[in-house]
Design a protein around this motif. Structure first.
Motif, short mmCIF file in Angstrom:
data_model
loop_
_atom_site.label_atom_id
_atom_site.label_comp_id
_atom_site.label_asym_id
_atom_site.label_seq_id
_atom_site.Cartn_x
_atom_site.Cartn_y
_atom_site.Cartn_z
N UNK A 19 -58.66 26.25 18.16
CA UNK A 19 -59.66 27.31 18.00
C UNK A 19 -61.06 26.79 18.18
N UNK A 20 -61.99 27.29 17.36
CA UNK A 20 -63.41 26.99 17.55
C UNK A 20 -63.97 25.92 16.63
N UNK A 21 -63.16 25.29 15.83
CA UNK A 21 -63.64 24.24 14.93
C UNK A 21 -63.04 22.92 15.39
N UNK A 22 -63.82 21.85 15.36
CA UNK A 22 -63.32 20.55 15.78
C UNK A 22 -63.09 19.67 14.56
N UNK A 23 -61.88 19.21 14.42
CA UNK A 23 -61.54 18.26 13.36
C UNK A 23 -61.32 16.90 13.97
N UNK A 143 -58.41 29.94 6.54
CA UNK A 143 -57.13 30.51 6.06
C UNK A 143 -56.80 31.79 6.83
N UNK A 144 -57.77 32.70 6.98
CA UNK A 144 -57.52 33.97 7.68
C UNK A 144 -57.14 33.74 9.14
N UNK A 145 -57.79 32.78 9.77
CA UNK A 145 -57.56 32.56 11.20
C UNK A 145 -56.26 31.79 11.48
N UNK A 146 -55.95 30.84 10.62
CA UNK A 146 -54.86 29.93 10.96
C UNK A 146 -53.63 30.02 10.05
N UNK A 147 -53.76 30.69 8.94
CA UNK A 147 -52.59 30.75 8.06
C UNK A 147 -52.25 32.19 7.80
#
Length: 147
Positions: A19-23, A143-147
């Motif tokens: 998605x749009x966040x980089x870890x 949480x909403x986007x990925x879980x």
């Protein structure tokens, strides 16, 4: 865009694009679009834009010095019209063992000459008093986007 290093036991087997966040192992960056801002913030952004425009011209002059054969193809004068804003967003960088870094990132180009663009313009801001709110919002979106 979100990327996680995928490992099998102790072997790195690649990166997952989510998605749009980089870890990474040590940091995460979050970008939040800015829809409106105070007049004081607009004034600071305009100051930052003027500084970035000057930096652009200096970088172009340096480039021309190294490549004089392209001198006539480079523009060193911004038009008198206001710049065209390409993006403005709040960047939040979380890094292990360091304080949270907040900045407003600005990208723009000349109103007359589209080839004159500067996407390396930012203002450091202090949002430390809103850390708890941002923390809750970031966790909720994750949480909403990925879980």
């Amino acid at each position: 865009m979100m990327k996680w290093k995928a490992r099998k036991e102790t072997t790195n087997i690649g990166v997952l694009e989510l998605g749009n966040i980089t870890f990474n192992e040590d940091y995460m960056e979050i970008s939040i679009d800015i829809f409106d801002m105070s007049e004081e913030m607009k004034t600071e952004i305009n100051k930052a834009i003027e500084i970035a425009k000057e930096r652009y011209v200096e970088e172009e002059k340096d480039w021309i010095t190294e490549h004089p054969e392209h001198k006539d193809k480079r523009c060193l004068q911004w038009s008198k019209k206001p710049v065209v804003m390409d993006f403005t967003f709040l960047r939040i960088r979380l890094e292990a063992g360091k304080p949270i870094d907040y900045s407003v990132e600005i990208g723009f180009h000349d109103a007359v000459n589209d080839s004159m663009e500067q996407w390396d313009c930012s203002i450091t801001v202090d949002l430390s008093e809103h850390t708890k709110e941002l923390q809750k919002a970031i966790i909720k979106v994750l949480i909403d986007k990925f879980f």
